[in-house]
Design an enzyme around this catalytic site. Structure first.
Site, short mmCIF file in Angstrom:
data_model
loop_
_atom_site.label_atom_id
_atom_site.label_comp_id
_atom_site.label_asym_id
_atom_site.label_seq_id
_atom_site.Cartn_x
_atom_site.Cartn_y
_atom_site.Cartn_z
CD GLU A 148 9.20 93.11 -74.17
OE1 GLU A 148 8.66 92.38 -75.28
OE2 GLU A 148 9.17 94.18 -73.65
CD GLU A 265 12.85 97.01 -73.65
OE1 GLU A 265 11.63 97.29 -74.22
OE2 GLU A 265 13.37 96.06 -74.47
#
Length: 511
Positions: A148, A265
């Site tokens: 991220e 995820e």
């Protein structure tokens, strides 16, 4: 065919957690009952794994790569039958350019102070893994660059240009070890689709290797904080599927079009302390996502397998809203049962709808997953939901005609009855969280209460014999609030000997 993308990978938290018995037991149980194929976690290169070590000797800095913990973790994965999905990060403190960290366990999220030394660490780690496990094995492990980077919490300043530099250096280092190792990124969080075009343009212009692309997917809104927890609203589950589909859409017309997409995820909430994770609602919400997600991506990895997890610190209670499918003590949550139900489905998809998925095994057995649709709103769902299905069963069916006028006719030897076994999870059945509430929410239950919670976590099971008419069985399923149910249907070949008469057993005679 039913895609296996839903169980291709599961999350762990950080890799160091697999040094603990509780986490290893959770992964072993999930592998046995669900069949997860890979596992992904943060912190492979963080200081608590001890891979990058610096010492001073005779006035000079010496660097050594130490793999004792990494070997122990990967050995445990492979012994369990699960392969690693490698995430390269976070930055070892001695190699970091700054001191910004994330999480209770303080993963460093700054760029390397020396890109050549970072590349040396990547090459050294992968070469060690190849030497230990073999090149053919390691080629099956995706290698993801960072986590991220579009969020400043995970990458200093959310600096896109610096991440592209990191990706380029890392991808080349990976390919220097072996050209067939899989490398990819940019591992985006939700809400960062503006990164796809610059990423594709950069790697194309500079001829940087990319074997897959990856992102994350969550549907929760802003956190409403309370002590040791949060509450969040959810967008509808379809929004997860839209996030799954987004990379392919944004990369259409680029050099990266058609690459495998990994959702490394996903969950409802991105918080490790949101009680929705412990509920039957979470299972009903995710049922249509598991049923349809494989239409969009190569894998989508539930975050996470276990509540042995410490991003926000040590959990304050056995049920604390953790990401895990399993609590500490291996109590199965309703979402765990959703996955276990999926594992019992057949390979062939016969029918699907907003509240059901009908499948058939190669030997003719049927397996039906049904759920109460929920939309993420805070409004309480209805206390009942009705699913009515007509499913083919028996020696086989043949289709006569085509299109809207087609019909199915039984083949010779069609059975007269079918055995139906149903498993249910809802607000009362298979739900240890509501049992824990009834017990007064003990933060750290003793052995007796743990046994009660384990008993309460088992799905309700019922069975019956139903008539087969015209090669079909009619299923009239009444689902309770937030229910997920698995129905298995099997043709009966009666082999009862003629001399048996159950009415002669005391208590079973006719009046």
């Amino acid at each position: 065919m039913l895609s296996s993308a839903w169980r291709r990978c599961v999350g762990t938290g950080r890799m160091n957690l697999s040094l603990r018995r509780g986490h290893r037991e959770a992964l072993a149980l999930a592998r046995e009952e669900i069949g997860f194929e890979m596992i992904r976690g943060h912190g492979m290169l963080s200081d608590d794994m001890g891979v990058y070590r610096e010492v001073e000797w005779q006035g000079e800095r010496q660097v050594r790569h130490v793999f004792a913990y990494l070997d122990e973790v990967v050995d445990s994965y492979l012994a369990t039958g699960v392969r690693p999905f490698l995430e390269l990060g976070f930055m070892p403190e001695a190699l970091a350019s700054g001191d910004q960290t994330v999480f209770w366990w303080k993963g460093n999220v700054t760029p390397p102070r020396s890109y050549p030394e970072w590349q040396g660490l990547v090459r050294g780690t992968l070469r060690h893994l190849v030497d230990r496990y073999g090149i053919e094995e390691v080629r099956t492990w995706p290698v993801e660059v960072w986590n991220e980077p579009n969020l400043s919490d995970f990458w200093q300043g959310a600096d896109q240009a610096e991440y592209l530099r990191l990706y380029e250096a890392t991808a080349h280092a990976v390919k220097e070890v072996d050209a067939e190792l899989q490398v990819g990124g940019p591992v985006l969080s939700p809400g960062a689709d503006e990164w796809w075009a610059p990423f594709a343009e950069f790697v194309t212009r500079r001829e940087v290797p990319v074997d897959f692309v990856s992102r994350h997917a969550y549907t929760s809104g802003p956190a409403q904080h309370v002590p040791f927890g949060v509450y969040q609203d959810l967008r509808p589950p379809q929004h997860l599927l839209e996030q799954f589909a987004a990379p392919a859409q944004h990369l259409t017309g680029t050099a990266l079009a058609g690459l495998p997409v990994h959702i490394s995820e996903f969950n409802t909430s991105y918080r490790p302390d949101n009680p929705v994770h412990d509920t039957a609602y979470n299972a009903a919400y995710l049922a249509p996502v598991l049923a349809a997600g494989g239409e969009h991506v190569e894998s989508f990895s539930y975050w996470t397998v276990s509540d042995v997890f410490e991003e926000a610190g040590v959990p304050a209670s056995i049920f604390h809203g953790g990401f895990g499918l399993l609590t500490h003590g291996l109590i199965r949550k309703p979402t765990y049962h959703l996955y276990a139900f999926m594992a019992r489905l057949g390979e062939e998809v016969l029918a699907e709808g907003v509240d059901h998925l009908v499948t058939r095994h190669a030997d003719g057995r049927l397996a039906v997953l049904a759920w109460q649709p929920v939309d993420g709103s805070p409004v309480t769902a209805a206390d009942r939901h009705h699913v009515r299905l007509s499913v083919p069963v028996g020696a086989g069916v043949r289709r006569t005609g085509t299109g809207a006028g087609s019909s199915e006719a039984p083949q010779p030897g069609q059975p007269r009855t079918a055995f139906v076994l149903r498993r249910r999870v809802n607000e009362s059945d298979g739900n240890a969280w509501t049992a824990w509430q009834d017990l007064g929410r003990p933060a750290s239950p003793g052995a007796r209460h743990l046994d009660l919670l384990l008993d309460a976590s088992r799905p309700a099971v019922e069975h019956s014999s139903v008539a087969v008419h015209g090669g079909r069985v009619e299923l009239d399923l009444h689902l309770a609030q937030h229910e997920v149910t698995l129905v298995e249907v099997e043709a009966v070949r009666d082999s009862t000997p003629p001399w048996l008469d159950d009415t002669r057993i005391p208590g079973y005679g006719r009046p």
